[in-house]
Design a protein around this motif. Structure first.
Motif, PDB file in Angstrom:
ATOM      1  N   ALA A 324      -7.020  32.302  29.522  1.00  0.00           N
ATOM      2  CA  ALA A 324      -6.679  31.092  28.665  1.00  0.00           C
ATOM      3  C   ALA A 324      -7.435  30.124  28.823  1.00  0.00           C
ATOM      4  O   ALA A 324      -7.994  29.736  29.875  1.00  0.00           O
ATOM      5  CB  ALA A 324      -5.321  30.687  29.546  1.00  0.00           C
ATOM      6  N   GLU A 325      -7.939  29.319  27.952  1.00  0.00           N
ATOM      7  CA  GLU A 325      -8.817  28.274  27.634  1.00  0.00           C
ATOM      8  C   GLU A 325     -10.186  28.725  28.245  1.00  0.00           C
ATOM      9  O   GLU A 325     -10.859  27.862  28.814  1.00  0.00           O
ATOM     10  CB  GLU A 325      -8.051  26.998  28.539  1.00  0.00           C
ATOM     11  N   GLU A 327     -10.686  30.368  30.861  1.00  0.00           N
ATOM     12  CA  GLU A 327     -10.790  30.191  32.257  1.00  0.00           C
ATOM     13  C   GLU A 327     -10.978  31.625  33.173  1.00  0.00           C
ATOM     14  O   GLU A 327     -11.259  31.551  34.210  1.00  0.00           O
ATOM     15  CB  GLU A 327      -9.474  29.599  33.056  1.00  0.00           C
TER      16      GLU A 327
END
Length: 835
Positions: A324-325, A327
């Motif tokens: 996610a994003e 990370e």
């Protein structure tokens, strides 16, 4: 060259415990959840780390045929802070770990089994670039110091990674890394332009993959994806219940064949090392037999990743999932790395209705302290160091080699000039501030179910220590804003409140100021002979101008205590006075040292009233001359607390013992006659009898320990017979531990100084433990004799053989190691001993 006709087998064990020391004392405090051990490090060492260093292979009767160092058979990593603790408290286990790496490197072309680990076990993708680099570099430096070679890989905590993390590993020159198959995104043959999606984890884990640096430079490292099914079977599905079934799984995997072309193949699996003994009892023995005996019979060649990689160049490339994003991803979270940032559904079997919303505000609060500390460090460190961040990266030199005081040389090198004492102290305080800032992000702080857990309290303690260092440096305190952010982290347990409540109630009460250390030394001096200098709670101490006297039930001590902090060289000077009023009433007052003239006047005034003044008057005078800070028994540190405990309770027990023995001996004849007539002994009289007999037995054991006279066992054996005849119950737990230590010491003396008397003592002691039904752990003694039997130069091997059999070593072992002339005596001897 790869061995044809066999499949390589690599098992990786990730051995790790979070740092547990109180940040102010460098001492692990009592952890009741680890009962019957004093803390979790001790418990898991007993159940896992030591058993794997001395793993047993036993015969069908449970007798030991071989003692194997499992670390020489598996790929492994140990957390640096755990290794530092083992080196300090369990040097034999620590030495076996290092020797396993050396032995494997000799066997495998220079490729040792050990790999490095990120130093504080932080989730590296969640670190800023600067902290990630320091965590990696500290881990590599610690490895070089301990294992004496360059590491080929670094274990990523929780296998958490993203492109930035893998790029950082390539920048440091590492060759490979171990990941979960579910962290791969897509693969392709080297030279091909067509990618194949493997986002569901369905990739061939029996071959290595090349990963290219995201900067497009063409630099790379190799990724080994462990077999997820096998890892789950070991960690959760009971595969360690049988070495036969475990190796059958490995063999089945080897027969399946791979889809990724020609070349060598490896069945590989990675799990928490604690699976082998702590999570599953005797998992260490399953591992030892499986790799030492069964693997070769099934066509599996036990090796490590480094040796396999030298033999097999990757034929495939891989890209990893971004998460996610961007990370990243990890092996223990199905939601990128949400387990360490937010309320994802990953938890450690939390009760129904609980949530992990506390994770986000916890990280936000710690990030705030980190950033404030970083700004201060860059500003003040820039006044001292040529490059403050390079100085932080290099600070690990002092951490890994604490026995050598090279601080002045290190600081002069980093500053480009010699520093005066004040600047040295300020420089070290700044570096310790940064060390505490890094420790705050140990991954276990977020891993479990609630912010009130001991792991989370530990990372909050590092935040408190960091803020203390900021106070010492005269910096603005971030405490107010930190607590506001922490207050948003609500505990699932109503009585604990929120994070700020937990911090105030649990963390701040654990803080140990230097004044408390000085008070603990002063109070301890009232009941024990005081050392003039020594070490306590991360400080060196010097006690001067000391005077201690007893008058009736009163004891008074005065003196000057100078403390010097090891880490920062901060010096603290106190004038102290302490009084023991009697029983458990202790009182201490102290203040900063006021100078020689004032100190002498204060001590003379107090001592002039000691023998004539009333207790209230003396206490008032102590406060006037040495106050204002006062302390009592509750402020003692663990070192002093233990000694006071032994002395005070020892006196009480001594008085009880006299009364119990008198009661028992006065009525002994009647008690025994009534028992023989079939009467049941009342619990009150039974307690007196058992207490008395335990005391008699302990005194006989002490006599033996002091004199090492086998004849001393005759009385002890008589007592054991009395216990059995009358059906008495002894306190076997404390007795067992004493016997275990004594057996090890006696056996060591028997093999180091062979002779009939020493062997007789060792054999008699083992017989006594059996007679008392103590179920003593004989492993330490077994290992001593096992090594002697393996040494062809050992003397008096006939007696060693008898001792070996008595300790539970197998007759087959003696057949292998004893000279042919003695082989005929092995089985008859075994029969006589075992009968």
């Amino acid at each position: 060259m790869a061995n044809s006709g066999t499949t390589a087998l690599v098992i990786h064990g990730h051995f790790y415990q979070p740092p547990r020391e109180n940040p102010w004392t460098d001492h692990i405090e009592h952890q009741p959840s680890a009962h019957p051990f004093p803390n979790w490090n001790e418990r898991i060492t007993s159940e896992c780390y030591r058993p794997n260093a001395f793993a047993r292979i036993v015969d069908n009767y449970g007798r030991v045929e071989r003692i194997v160092n499992n670390y020489s058979l598996i790929n492994f990593n140990f957390g640096p802070t755990l290794l530092a603790w083992l080196e300090r408290f369990h040097p034999a286990t620590y030495a076996r770990i290092l020797e396993a790496d050396r032995a494997s490197a000799r066997r495998r072309g220079g490729h040792g089994n050990a790999i490095a680990q990120g130093y504080h076990h932080a989730i590296l993708p969640l670190c800023n670039e600067r902290d990630r680099r320091t965590e990696i570099r500290w881990g590599l430096a610690d490895f070089r110091h301990r294992f004496g070679r360059e590491p080929e890989s670094l274990w990523l905590p929780e296998t958490a990674c993203n492109d930035a993390t893998l790029g950082a590993l390539i920048d440091e020159g590492l060759k490979y890394v171990i990941l979960s198959p579910f962290q791969a995104a897509r693969v392709r043959p080297v030279g091909s332009e067509i990618w194949l999606s493997v986002i569901d984890g369905q990739l061939d884990t029996t071959v290595p993959y090349r990963y290219l640096h995201p900067d497009g430079s063409g630099r790379s490292l190799v990724i080994f994806f462990y077999d997820g099914g096998l890892a789950k079977a070991i960690a959760f599905d009971g595969a360690l219940a049988s070495s036969h079934m475990l190796l059958e799984r490995f063999e089945r995997k080897a027969r399946e064949g791979g889809s990724q072309g020609a070349g060598g193949r490896v069945v590989n699996v990675a799990t928490d090392g604690e699976s082998y003994g702590h999570h599953f009892k005797f998992g260490d023995r399953c591992l030892a037999y499986g790799l030492e005996v069964e693997a070769a019979a099934r066509g599996l060649r036990v090796t490590n990743y480094g040796e396999f990689l030298e033999e097999n160049e990757p034929g495939w490339e891989v890209e990893i999932k971004a998460g996610a994003e961007g990370e990243g991803t990890a092996w223990s979270c199905a939601h990128s790395v949400g387990r360490w940032t937010r309320d994802c559904s990953c938890h450690a079997s939390a009760p129904e209705g609980w949530n992990q919303k506390w994770r986000a505000p916890l990280r936000a609060a710690l990030n705030y302290v980190r950033d404030e500390a970083a700004r201060a460090y860059a500003e003040q460190g820039g006044e001292i160091f040529r490059d403050p961040w390079r100085a932080r990266d290099d600070y690990v030199e002092l951490l890994v080699d604490a026995k050598r005081d090279r601080r002045a040389e290190f600081l002069a090198r980093q500053a480009g000039r010699p520093l005066n004492e004040d600047d040295e102290r300020r420089a070290l305080t700044l570096l310790e501030l940064q060390r505490s800032s890094l420790l705050m992000f140990t991954s276990c702080g977020w891993f479990f179910n609630d912010i009130s857990g001991i792991e989370t309290v530990q990372v909050l303690s590092y935040a408190a220590r960091a803020m203390d260092f900021m106070d010492e440096l005269g910096l603005p305190s971030p405490r107010g804003e930190f607590l506001e952010r922490l207050a948003e982290a609500q505990s699932n347990v109503g009585k604990h409140g929120h994070g700020a409540d937990i911090f105030r109630r649990t963390v701040e009460t654990a803080r140990v100021a230097p004044s408390r250390i000085a008070a603990s030394l002063a109070i301890s001096s009232l009941v024990d002979k005081s050392e003039q200098d020594g070490e306590i709670a991360g400080h060196a101490f010097t006690l001067t101008d000391f005077r201690q006297e007893q008058h009736g039930r009163l004891a008074l001590a005065t003196g000057r205590i100078v403390l010097k902090t090891f880490s920062t060289r901060k010096r603290l000077d106190f004038a102290v006075a302490a009084m023991h009023v009697g029983d458990v009433d202790f009182y201490c007052v102290l203040k900063e040292y006021p100078g020689d003239v004032v100190f002498r006047a204060a001590t003379e005034n107090l001592w002039s009233r000691f023998r004539t003044g009333s207790v209230p008057a003396l206490l008032r005078l102590m406060q006037e001359e040495f106050g204002p800070s006062d302390f009592g028994l509750e402020h003692l540190l663990p070192e002093g607390r233990q000694r006071i405990y032994e002395i005070m309770f020892g006196r009480m027990v001594g008085r009880f013992s006299e009364q119990y023995e008198y009661l028992y001996e006065e009525n002994r004849r009647n008690i025994e006659m009534l028992q023989q007539a079939g009467f049941h002994l009342p619990e009150e009289l039974r307690a007196a009898a058992e207490f008395t007999i335990t005391g008699r037995l302990e005194r006989e054991m002490q006599k033996f320990e002091q004199q090492n006279n086998p004849a001393g066992f005759r009385e002890a054996l008589k007592i054991a017979g009395e216990v059995a005849r009358l059906g008495y119950r002894l306190d076997r737990t404390s007795m067992r531990h004493k016997f275990e230590k004594l057996i090890v010491a006696t056996v060591r003396e028997a093999v180091n100084e062979p002779g009939a008397e020493n062997y007789e003592a060792a054999l008699a002691l083992i017989d006594l433990a059996v007679e008392l039904n103590l179920h003593a752990n004989l492993e330490g003694a077994q290992e001593i004799v096992y090594e002697v039997l393996r040494d062809s130069r050992a003397r008096d091997r006939r007696n060693v053989g008898e001792l070996a059999l008595k300790l539970g070593l197998a007759p087959s072992l003696l057949h292998e190691v004893m000279r042919p002339s003695t082989e005929a005596t092995v089985e008859p001897l075994a029969e006589s001993v075992l009968s």
